[in-house]
Design a protein around this motif. Structure first.
Motif, mmCIF file in Angstrom:
data_model
loop_
_atom_site.group_PDB
_atom_site.id
_atom_site.type_symbol
_atom_site.label_atom_id
_atom_site.label_comp_id
_atom_site.label_asym_id
_atom_site.label_seq_id
_atom_site.Cartn_x
_atom_site.Cartn_y
_atom_site.Cartn_z
ATOM 1 N N ALA A 33 -17.421 -11.966 -84.258
ATOM 2 C CA ALA A 33 -15.703 -11.665 -84.054
ATOM 3 C C ALA A 33 -15.413 -11.621 -82.502
ATOM 4 O O ALA A 33 -14.316 -12.177 -82.277
ATOM 5 C CB ALA A 33 -15.649 -10.358 -84.674
ATOM 6 N N GLY A 34 -16.076 -11.117 -81.818
ATOM 7 C CA GLY A 34 -15.931 -11.105 -80.350
ATOM 8 C C GLY A 34 -15.952 -12.417 -79.776
ATOM 9 O O GLY A 34 -14.973 -12.719 -78.700
ATOM 10 N N ALA A 35 -16.760 -13.189 -80.222
ATOM 11 C CA ALA A 35 -16.687 -14.727 -79.889
ATOM 12 C C ALA A 35 -15.512 -15.394 -80.197
ATOM 13 O O ALA A 35 -14.896 -16.158 -79.352
ATOM 14 C CB ALA A 35 -17.749 -15.598 -80.433
ATOM 15 N N PHE A 36 -15.074 -15.213 -81.442
ATOM 16 C CA PHE A 36 -13.763 -15.839 -81.884
ATOM 17 C C PHE A 36 -12.553 -15.324 -80.919
ATOM 18 O O PHE A 36 -11.846 -15.850 -80.781
ATOM 19 C CB PHE A 36 -13.525 -15.499 -83.391
ATOM 20 C CG PHE A 36 -14.473 -16.331 -84.220
ATOM 21 C CD1 PHE A 36 -14.159 -17.564 -84.419
ATOM 22 C CD2 PHE A 36 -15.140 -15.697 -85.242
ATOM 23 C CE1 PHE A 36 -14.876 -18.515 -85.196
ATOM 24 C CE2 PHE A 36 -15.843 -16.572 -86.027
ATOM 25 C CZ PHE A 36 -15.691 -17.918 -85.911
ATOM 26 N N ARG A 37 -12.668 -13.931 -80.715
ATOM 27 C CA ARG A 37 -11.411 -13.263 -80.038
ATOM 28 C C ARG A 37 -11.395 -13.872 -78.410
ATOM 29 O O ARG A 37 -10.354 -13.922 -77.968
ATOM 30 C CB ARG A 37 -11.741 -11.763 -80.045
ATOM 31 C CG ARG A 37 -10.518 -10.837 -79.440
ATOM 32 C CD ARG A 37 -10.658 -9.592 -79.495
ATOM 33 N NE ARG A 37 -12.077 -9.000 -79.039
ATOM 34 C CZ ARG A 37 -12.996 -8.731 -79.805
ATOM 35 N NH1 ARG A 37 -12.985 -8.727 -81.156
ATOM 36 N NH2 ARG A 37 -14.181 -8.087 -79.349
ATOM 37 N N ARG A 38 -12.825 -14.169 -77.829
ATOM 38 C CA ARG A 38 -12.880 -14.644 -76.673
ATOM 39 C C ARG A 38 -12.393 -16.060 -76.282
ATOM 40 O O ARG A 38 -12.352 -16.658 -75.340
ATOM 41 C CB ARG A 38 -13.926 -14.342 -75.863
ATOM 42 C CG ARG A 38 -14.320 -12.943 -75.903
ATOM 43 C CD ARG A 38 -15.872 -12.860 -74.906
ATOM 44 N NE ARG A 38 -16.795 -13.681 -75.349
ATOM 45 C CZ ARG A 38 -17.732 -13.412 -76.205
ATOM 46 N NH1 ARG A 38 -17.699 -12.185 -76.875
ATOM 47 N NH2 ARG A 38 -18.637 -14.382 -76.485
ATOM 48 N N SER A 39 -12.019 -16.772 -77.584
ATOM 49 C CA SER A 39 -12.191 -18.142 -77.744
ATOM 50 C C SER A 39 -10.606 -18.668 -77.053
ATOM 51 O O SER A 39 -9.754 -17.661 -76.861
ATOM 52 C CB SER A 39 -12.232 -18.765 -79.111
ATOM 53 O OG SER A 39 -11.088 -18.201 -79.926
#
Length: 301
Positions: A68-74
């Protein structure tokens, strides 16, 4: 070892990268972390095999949070319903214990439905942004469903592996094959890697490394099924080969996700590895394949 850099050895040509850079990891830290994780898993299995589900539940929560954090940092700032995924993920892992595949499948379906409602705004997922709730709806929901399937649903098959009386042997067979694939591929790739397998996805993967993975995985599978599950060694070799292919595809899938999102690692939790998801990538789909094949090769009595 001859450098693969164009023009290597010519005057003024760039020097080959140091060996540590070619290895691509802080090897000492990676080994220490790998051994620590292995010790936790082995301890949970040997003390009480159902205690392994606690490890799986914790890994599911951390992996979901990292994804979820990776998606948010995208670049597109993708939002997934993290609270829904965390609760639904635990339901998938734990309900597989008393209810088997039916329990995890129902939990997955409910998680998808609640994710849709959340993104529509009923759970606060689309509030406060000032944007039309429909903007990016398919993108965000797709990322949420992918997260639910790729992490907790696949992990639930590891729960199914540990439930039979010989569950410890089944889990160890699955993990030994995947680890052997990783180690064999890494060693062969460092020593003899010359021909990239998928240079636009994962430049460090080579066909030579894949060959090392295949050899190590088949040997590990043959020995594990023979010694741990009292099955036919050749079925173990088949299992090992299929798991190598599956683990490699899982690794490439995460590489594709990271390239699409424009990030290097899923997290920084594990020194020498990146995030926990950077270690789970190959194991997640392999858990399903292990459960499916072992159910046929070594039926539960």
């Amino acid at each position: 070892m001859t450098s693969d850099l164009p023009g290597a050895g010519l005057p003024g040509a760039p020097s080959p990268p140091p060996r540590s850079a070619r290895l691509g990891r802080n090897l000492a830290a990676a080994i220490a972390v790998g051994l620590s994780l292995g010790a936790v898993i082995l301890a949970s299995l040997l003390v009480q095999r159902q205690a392994f589900i606690i490890v799986l539940a914790a890994a599911t929560a951390v992996g979901t949070w990292e994804l979820a954090g990776a998606f948010r940092r995208s670049r597109e700032k993708i939002k997934v319903p993290l609270p829904v995924l965390l609760v639904g993920g635990q339901a998938m892992v734990w309900l597989a214990w008393p209810f088997g595949l039916r329990g995890s499948a129902v939990a997955f379906a409910v998680t998808v439905l609640v994710s849709l409602l959340w993104r529509m705004g009923f759970g606060g997922g689309a509030k406060g942004s000032g944007l039309n709730p429909a903007d990016g709806f398919v993108r965000d929901v797709g990322a949420g469903i992918f997260s639910a399937a790729y992490v907790p649903f696949f992990v639930s098959f590891a729960t199914l592996l540990v439930l039979p009386e010989d569950g410890v042997g089944r889990v160890l067979t699955f993990m030994i094959c995947v680890v052997a694939s990783d180690v064999g591929g890494y060693a062969a790739g460092v020593v003899a890697g010359r021909h990239p397998m998928a240079p636009r996805i994962s430049p460090k993967k080579s066909w030579e490394g894949f060959g090392g993975s295949l050899l190590a995985g088949m040997v590990a599978g043959a020995l594990s099924v023979l010694l741990l599950l009292d099955g036919a060694w050749w079925l173990g070799a088949v299992l090992g080969a299929v798991l190598v292919v599956t683990a490699t595809l899982g690794d490439l899938t995460e590489s594709m996700v990271k390239r699409d999102l424009g990030i290097k690692d899923m997290g920084t939790l594990l020194p020498g590895h990146g995030g926990l998801m950077d270690r789970l990538d190959s194991m997640l789909p392999a858990a399903f394949v292990s459960w499916a094949l072992l159910s046929v090769f070594v039926p539960v009595t």
